[in-house]
Write an enzyme that holds these catalytic residues in place. Structure first.
Site, PDB file in Angstrom:
ATOM      1  N   ASN A  97       0.730   0.250   6.133  1.00 21.87           N
ATOM      2  CA  ASN A  97       1.165  -0.583   5.015  1.00 21.87           C
ATOM      3  C   ASN A  97       1.899  -1.775   5.607  1.00 21.87           C
ATOM      4  O   ASN A  97       2.863  -1.587   6.354  1.00 21.87           O
ATOM      5  CB  ASN A  97       2.102   0.230   4.107  1.00 21.87           C
ATOM      6  N   GLY A  98       1.430  -2.972   5.328  1.00 21.09           N
ATOM      7  CA  GLY A  98       2.096  -4.163   5.868  1.00 21.09           C
ATOM      8  C   GLY A  98       1.074  -5.199   6.281  1.00 21.09           C
ATOM      9  O   GLY A  98      -0.101  -5.119   5.916  1.00 21.09           O
ATOM     10  N   GLU A 102       7.068 -19.484 -21.909  1.00 21.91           N
ATOM     11  CA  GLU A 102       6.960 -18.174 -21.271  1.00 21.91           C
ATOM     12  C   GLU A 102       8.052 -17.219 -21.796  1.00 21.91           C
ATOM     13  O   GLU A 102       7.791 -16.045 -22.048  1.00 21.91           O
ATOM     14  CB  GLU A 102       7.049 -18.357 -19.743  1.00 21.91           C
ATOM     15  N   CYS A 139       0.868  -1.184   0.000  1.00 23.78           N
ATOM     16  CA  CYS A 139       0.000   0.000   0.000  1.00 23.78           C
ATOM     17  C   CYS A 139       0.900   1.228   0.000  1.00 23.78           C
ATOM     18  O   CYS A 139       2.104   1.123   0.194  1.00 23.78           O
ATOM     19  CB  CYS A 139      -0.856   0.037   1.260  1.00 23.78           C
ATOM     20  N   LYS A 157      -3.335  -4.756 -19.828  1.00 19.56           N
ATOM     21  CA  LYS A 157      -2.908  -5.528 -18.652  1.00 19.56           C
ATOM     22  C   LYS A 157      -3.975  -6.545 -18.253  1.00 19.56           C
ATOM     23  O   LYS A 157      -3.675  -7.656 -17.852  1.00 19.56           O
ATOM     24  CB  LYS A 157      -2.616  -4.564 -17.497  1.00 19.56           C
ATOM     25  N   ARG A 177       1.649   1.309  -5.969  1.00 20.89           N
ATOM     26  CA  ARG A 177       1.738   0.394  -4.837  1.00 20.89           C
ATOM     27  C   ARG A 177       0.389  -0.259  -4.524  1.00 20.89           C
ATOM     28  O   ARG A 177       0.318  -1.216  -3.738  1.00 20.89           O
ATOM     29  CB  ARG A 177       2.231   1.127  -3.588  1.00 20.89           C
ATOM     30  N   GLU A 183       5.826 -10.373 -27.062  1.00 23.13           N
ATOM     31  CA  GLU A 183       4.869  -9.324 -26.687  1.00 23.13           C
ATOM     32  C   GLU A 183       5.502  -7.958 -26.509  1.00 23.13           C
ATOM     33  O   GLU A 183       4.832  -6.946 -26.690  1.00 23.13           O
ATOM     34  CB  GLU A 183       4.037  -9.721 -25.465  1.00 23.13           C
ATOM     35  N   HIS A 214      10.534 -32.825 -35.217  1.00 17.47           N
ATOM     36  CA  HIS A 214       9.305 -33.132 -35.958  1.00 17.47           C
ATOM     37  C   HIS A 214       8.811 -31.927 -36.748  1.00 17.47           C
ATOM     38  O   HIS A 214       7.629 -31.835 -37.072  1.00 17.47           O
ATOM     39  CB  HIS A 214       8.217 -33.630 -34.994  1.00 17.47           C
ATOM     40  N   LYS A 243       7.330 -13.648 -23.688  1.00 18.09           N
ATOM     41  CA  LYS A 243       7.897 -12.365 -23.235  1.00 18.09           C
ATOM     42  C   LYS A 243       8.560 -11.639 -24.396  1.00 18.09           C
ATOM     43  O   LYS A 243       8.389 -10.437 -24.565  1.00 18.09           O
ATOM     44  CB  LYS A 243       8.949 -12.572 -22.128  1.00 18.09           C
ATOM     45  N   TRP A 246      -3.827  -1.722  -1.324  1.00 16.20           N
ATOM     46  CA  TRP A 246      -3.800  -2.977  -2.073  1.00 16.20           C
ATOM     47  C   TRP A 246      -4.210  -4.033  -1.067  1.00 16.20           C
ATOM     48  O   TRP A 246      -3.439  -4.417  -0.194  1.00 16.20           O
ATOM     49  CB  TRP A 246      -2.391  -3.230  -2.609  1.00 16.20           C
TER      50      TRP A 246
HETATM   51  O1  M6R Z   1      -4.617 -11.436 -15.414  1.00 16.71           O
HETATM   52  P1  M6R Z   1      -4.387 -12.778 -16.059  1.00 16.71           P
HETATM   53  O2  M6R Z   1      -3.293 -13.548 -15.419  1.00 16.71           O
HETATM   54  O3  M6R Z   1      -5.646 -13.589 -16.163  1.00 16.71           O
HETATM   55  O4  M6R Z   1      -3.936 -12.430 -17.531  1.00 16.71           O
HETATM   56  C1  M6R Z   1      -3.764 -13.439 -18.489  1.00 16.71           C
HETATM   57  C2  M6R Z   1      -2.980 -12.930 -19.684  1.00 16.71           C
HETATM   58  O5  M6R Z   1      -3.670 -11.888 -20.306  1.00 16.71           O
HETATM   59  C3  M6R Z   1      -1.590 -12.438 -19.278  1.00 16.71           C
HETATM   60  O6  M6R Z   1      -0.885 -13.403 -18.579  1.00 16.71           O
HETATM   61  C4  M6R Z   1      -0.784 -12.026 -20.517  1.00 16.71           C
HETATM   62  O7  M6R Z   1      -0.503 -13.154 -21.275  1.00 16.71           O
HETATM   63  C5  M6R Z   1       0.488 -11.308 -20.091  1.00 16.71           C
HETATM   64  N1  M6R Z   1       0.486  -9.983 -20.617  1.00 16.71           N
HETATM   65  C6  M6R Z   1       1.727 -11.942 -20.572  1.00 16.71           C
HETATM   66  O8  M6R Z   1       2.859 -11.264 -20.147  1.00 16.71           O
END
Ligand code: M6R
Length: 614
Positions: A101-102, A487, A2, A609, A27, A494, A510, A491, A75
């Site tokens: 906060n904590g 993963e 927070c 996001k 935060r 994207e 294959h 990264k 948060w």
């Molecule tokens: O909030 P979520 O974990 O459900 O989001 C799922 C995906 O949209 C998210 O993981 C997305 O793939 C990321 N931007 C990848 O870095």
């Protein structure tokens, strides 16, 4: 996490506090509140669920006159985001207001004792316990606020940064810290207080970072005084701030993504705290205890998720099958919901979502519940829709993730899945106590191991230059390293917009092997595990076709290191814990490649996001 802000002085208290809250919104941003100490000896508290801008709207027609004030952006950890649970909290007699906060670990014991003494609680927060305890001690001992705070904090176990104001002393703030950050800004006849220096950097560059166990007395017209819990004055070390506002908002990092990558030792510590106990011998995940019978009797577990969370889910499958001997299926939530799933009350469905709001995952949760399955959620955002719709679950507690590319949430999800598998195994007896305790000990070492991995930063930054203009990239791994390869590829694509594919290394022959030439680099994740010998031959196959190789290996590796063009060495860990370690160099590599290309890493094109639409 927070954010806290405080101010004493002749400036516009409300404006300074609100601006400060905006700076600290990274935060937490599920609710915000402000307490204003008026010259007439009153405290006015205004709170609102949601972002700081909601609080501003709410305050438009309110009395904002003040000589001091404290404010908070939340948060949620204890209690869902709501106006009632938002800070500041009043003491029962309305004499004190407090922000925090904590996490207070012994809040339940303290709360029960206070209830026995006649206290009434209005919120579900651990914070209200603090303000009630301070008030109780103050009245009982007829002492000053400072003494009451000192005595109260001696009874408190946990992490805190607090600020308290008192009705009858509107020019004074008492603030204290233990494990949560707090900084005091010393201005000209005015003083500031905040979780970091961002809220006051434009007013002063004189800053004092409080140390654990210190209490600051911030009073108008008086020099700053700091004492310890025994009321002994401590030395005040003033730091001169050199950072600009924009840097500070990201904690000194150029981007939220980099900040979040570097936060991982802390976020993993927060994620593990209180869950791996007795030095590693016992794993305690309250969500699993709540659903004990369901997990013990599950004929199958289905994990649903999207994107990065789906990669964590795949690791969850390996972990649960290996440790708990329960069959696991992993589904993209977006496919699952339209696949006429067959589920019944003997199934457990685990939904993983950082935001807790992803539309497809939320829809999958609802379908699973309607079909009678027991639904468990793994989320980061407290009080978000998925935790609300699921029967039990676990928060990953990694704090707000602002960069669109998920980093610290991924490692938090994998950590929680590991703890989940271990706690089910503990209940079912599918693992020996020795093995659980051995893994528990290693889990406790993960945060410090991640710190060591982050020391590769400079090497990775240099390495990134060589691959900035690659058009394609292959990520290969086997076993626990296969989801890490997926993963790593996600990264890269994207944030740098380079086409990248994650593949199980053995599947390469294959099809994808046809793509390999001098122009096609491969990132190979090859820690010393039970498939190490197998991946050696995959490396040879890539090498034989002229492809360049970046290998993630364990320290002291002698075989793959000799074949690879570039080697990133990470410390050895038990096989099931390696994904948390090996994913971090891949996060840094994609970050630097995107930076070299001049891309907006925090807000990559076309991405949001939280994907709350289908
Ligand atoms: O909030 P979520 O974990 O459900 O989001 C799922 C995906 O949209 C998210 O993981 C997305 O793939 C990321 N931007 C990848 O870095």
């Amino acid at each position: 996490m927070c954010g806290i802000v405080g101010y004493v002085g002749d400036g516009n208290v409300y404006d300074i506090l609100i601006k400060g809250l905006h700076r600290l919104e990274y935060r937490g941003y599920d609710s915000a509140g402000i307490a204003l100490g008026t010259p007439s000896g009153k405290i006015n508290i205004y709170k609102s669920q949601g972002k700081v801008s909601n609080l501003e709207d709410f305050c438009k027609d309110k009395n904002l006159e003040a000589t001091s004030g404290i404010a908070h952006t939340r948060w949620a950890t204890h209690g869902e985001p709501s106006d009632t649970n938002a800070h500041p909290h009043f003491s029962e007699d309305g004499n004190l207001a407090l922000v925090h906060n904590g996490t207070i670990e012994n809040y339940k014991v303290l709360k029960d004792a206070l209830i026995q003494h006649g206290c009434t609680f209005h919120s579900e927060t651990d914070t209200e316990v603090l303000v009630q305890l301070i008030e109780y001690i103050k009245l009982k001992n007829d002492c000053s606020l400072l003494d009451a705070v000192r005595m109260a904090l001696k009874q408190v176990v946990g992490a805190y940064a607090i600020a308290v104001i008192e009705k009858n002393h509107p020019d004074k703030i008492i603030a204290a810290r233990n494990s949560s950050p707090l900084a005091v800004g010393i201005g000209n006849n005015e003083m500031f207080l905040a979780s970091d220096a961002t809220p006051f950097v434009e007013y002063t560059n004189e800053c004092v970072y409080l140390k654990d166990g210190e209490i600051a007395i911030i009073e108008k017209g008086e020099p700053l005084k700091i004492v310890n819990l025994d009321n002994r004055e401590t030395q005040i070390d003033v730091t001169t701030l050199e950072l600009s506002i924009s840097q500070l908002e990201k904690g000194g990092y150029e981007h939220f993504m980099l900040k979040e990558i570097f936060e991982q030792p802390t976020t993993l510590r927060d994620c593990i705290r209180g869950r791996v106990i007795e030095g590693g011998k016992k794993i305690m995940l309250s969500g699993v205890i709540d659903g004990k019978e369901k997990f013990l009797n599950a004929k199958r577990i289905v994990i649903v998720a999207c994107g990065t969370s789906w990669h964590a889910a795949l690791l969850g499958k390996y972990l649960i099958q290996d440790m708990c001997k329960i069959p696991v299926e992993v589904e993209y939530a977006s496919e699952f919901r339209y696949s006429n799933p067959i589920l019944d009350e003997k199934d457990v469905v685990i939904a993983i979502s950082q935001s807790g709001e992803t539309a497809d995952t939320l829809a999958a949760v609802k379908i699973a519940r309607n079909m009678g399955a027991y639904v468990y959620g793994i989320s980061n955002v407290v009080g978000s829709s998925i935790p609300r719709e699921t029967e039990s679950g676990t928060y990953i507690h990694v704090g707000p993730e602002i960069g669109v590319a998920s980093t610290k949430a991924f490692t938090g999800q994998v950590m929680v899945l590991t703890l989940l598998a271990l706690s089910i195994a503990q209940l079912k007896g599918t693992m020996t106590l020795e093995k659980i305790s051995w893994l528990g000990e290693h889990i406790l070492k993960i945060p410090s191991t991640v710190e060591k991995v982050l020391a590769l930063n400079d090497k990775i930054e240099r390495l990134s230059m060589k691959y900035t203009y690659a058009k394609n990239c292959l990520y290969l791994g086997r076993g626990f390293s296969y989801p890490v390869a997926l993963e790593g590829a996600l990264k890269l694509k994207e944030i740098s917009y380079i086409h990248a594919e994650g593949y199980p290394a053995a599947e390469m022959k294959h099809g994808p092997i046809a793509l390999i030439d001098e122009e096609m680099p491969s990132v190979i994740i090859a820690p010393k595990d039970h498939v190490y010998e197998k991946i050696v031959s995959n490396v040879q196959q890539v090498k034989a076709r002229g492809g360049s190789i970046i290998a993630i290996v364990n320290e002291g590796d002698e075989i793959i290191s000799k074949m690879a063009d570039h080697v990133l060495e990470v410390p050895e860990m038990p096989e099931c814990l390696t994904p948390i370690i090996t994913s971090i160099p891949l996060q840094l590599l994609s970050y630097y490649i995107a930076i070299n290309k001049g891309k907006d890493v925090d807000m990559p094109r076309n991405l949001a996001k939280s994907v709350t639409v289908e």
